[in-house]
Write an enzyme that holds these catalytic residues in place. Sequence first.
Site, mmCIF file in Angstrom:
data_model
loop_
_atom_site.group_PDB
_atom_site.id
_atom_site.type_symbol
_atom_site.label_atom_id
_atom_site.label_comp_id
_atom_site.label_asym_id
_atom_site.label_seq_id
_atom_site.Cartn_x
_atom_site.Cartn_y
_atom_site.Cartn_z
ATOM 1 N N GLU A 98 -95.062 33.167 92.572
ATOM 2 C CA GLU A 98 -94.311 33.172 93.836
ATOM 3 C C GLU A 98 -94.808 32.075 94.776
ATOM 4 O OE1 GLU A 98 -94.517 36.193 97.538
ATOM 5 O OE2 GLU A 98 -93.905 37.125 95.645
ATOM 6 N N HIS B 289 -97.841 37.378 89.206
ATOM 7 C CA HIS B 289 -96.487 37.329 89.781
ATOM 8 C C HIS B 289 -96.540 36.670 91.155
ATOM 9 C CE1 HIS B 289 -93.719 39.103 92.742
ATOM 10 N NE2 HIS B 289 -92.827 39.232 91.783
ATOM 11 N N ASN B 290 -97.499 37.083 91.978
ATOM 12 C CA ASN B 290 -97.622 36.513 93.317
ATOM 13 C C ASN B 290 -98.046 35.045 93.268
ATOM 14 O OD1 ASN B 290 -97.047 39.116 94.095
ATOM 15 N ND2 ASN B 290 -98.750 39.299 95.516
ATOM 16 N N SER C 127 -93.244 44.967 93.798
ATOM 17 C CA SER C 127 -92.718 43.719 94.345
ATOM 18 C C SER C 127 -91.296 43.897 94.843
ATOM 19 C CB SER C 127 -92.751 42.608 93.295
ATOM 20 O OG SER C 127 -92.225 41.412 93.834
ATOM 21 N N LYS D 126 -99.206 41.830 88.582
ATOM 22 C CA LYS D 126 -98.652 41.642 89.925
ATOM 23 C C LYS D 126 -99.342 40.467 90.633
ATOM 24 C CE LYS D 126 -96.381 42.603 93.757
ATOM 25 N NZ LYS D 126 -97.119 42.005 94.856
#
Length: 528
Positions: A237, A233-234, A175, A230
């Site tokens: 986001e 995480h996105n 990232s 991940k």
Amino acid sequence: MIVQMLYLVGSWIFIFHLMPSSMQCYAITVCSSGPRYLMQNLRMAALTRIGLAGLAVMGQNLALNIAENGFPISVFNRTTSKVDETVERAKQEGNLPLYGFHDPESFVRSIQKPRVIIMLVKAGAPVDQTIKTLSVYMEKGDCIIDGGNEWYENTERREKSMAERGLLYLGMGVSGGEEGARHGPSLMPGGSFEAYRHVEDILIKVAAQVPDSGPCVTYIGKGGSGNFVKMVHNGIEYGDMQLIAEAYDVLKSVGKLSNEELSHVFSEWNKGELLSFLIEITADIFKIKDDKGEGYLVDKVLDKTGMKGTGKWTVQQAAELSIATPTIASSLDARFLSGLKEERVKASKFFKSSGIGKGLTDQAVDKAKLIDDVRQALYSSKICSYAQGMNLIRAKSIEKDWDLKLGELARIWKGGCIIRAMFLDRIKKAYDRNSDLANLLVDPEFAKEIVERQSAWRRVVCLAINAGISTPGMSSSLAYFDTFRRERLPANLVQAQRDYFGAHTYERIDVRGSFHTEWFRISRRSKI
């Protein structure tokens, strides 16, 4: 050291790489790219430390980052012009120890054993094809690392397949975008721990460095845990970006702030509790003038948001695990609706002709008070978004026995990545205080902050509703908070309905066990 023998046959150059101890050839480089490609290979006096395949911008930047940190690296790409482009960049950016190869065999054999190769190619079939191309020349104990946004189950399938051939495999979330890849990303490697040990020294150096907490990398866990983390995480986001967009919409549509004022507001917010990469770049965006016409560029950008799939995966996984993620889900819905541009234009005209929307945003507001209220609403909603993401990660960790450390994840997200923010340090401390924390909302510090901000949060949501401004992220975050904090919900009625039409049974609050009532028969009898 190696001896390289050069033969020129017509327009083709043959470079024989010979081991001096035996003078046996271990690789042949064949190229017709001229002197530049030839000379950079001749400068390569020893095997490189690592390889990277896939030289789009992210791949190029990560390769240059690795080389700049002192690790000689071999690079390869199916489109050979990308190889030459990367080699030239390495030369221009400080004669970095980066060596390009036009064929997969010489690329693989140029790397010291046990070989470590990072792939940065499009998720799905291209990953399988790249593995097939490279693994032919790899040996037992060598390692492949997929640095793309891959579905975690694909990573687990590939790790198992590679293990059967004696190869090690990691799925590593990366990232930080293009700048992060070049100057220090947040890295989330998961899979073979043995593979991680082979590359740990490199990852520690190339990851973003945060002064008070170290490099933004850690071994995440087994299987596809790196890719899963991940992915979430996105998803967080997505939520973060939607909440910021809603704050912008309320300030612009109701508060009538200009782009200059918006830039100033977000710059000020970035000095306090909202300090983060996304707030910083938002302040920058509002300042950029349109180079193709009058006004500001942000006003010329089409209101249609793209996506690559990780947000959708996050919401799908939340549903599979029965984890509520309304902030993240609403951000995904907002992107879907933004894609209906033509339909929205028609709907706008239709409802305007019916008188809906006229004057809704023409409300008298105290601009300074509105700015402060929106700041508090944004911060409170942001806490909910992160709480939902962390709960999803924990649920998956329990299901898969990954033993993920939520505080450590917050630590490696403090730098390099897109969601890096000051308050991630406070999330880490919350999990340090209580690793079994049921929800960030009940951490004493976060709970205190939300209680202090809830009045402003409610004012903003009510103002937006009355003004006809949709704030799905803030609204769903507030609903999440209000639902979570209530001892009793109207779910009793829903369960009674389920038992009425489907005999699904229900539990009672005063007696243990499962019960079924013949609601229909009783209700009909009472009507006689």
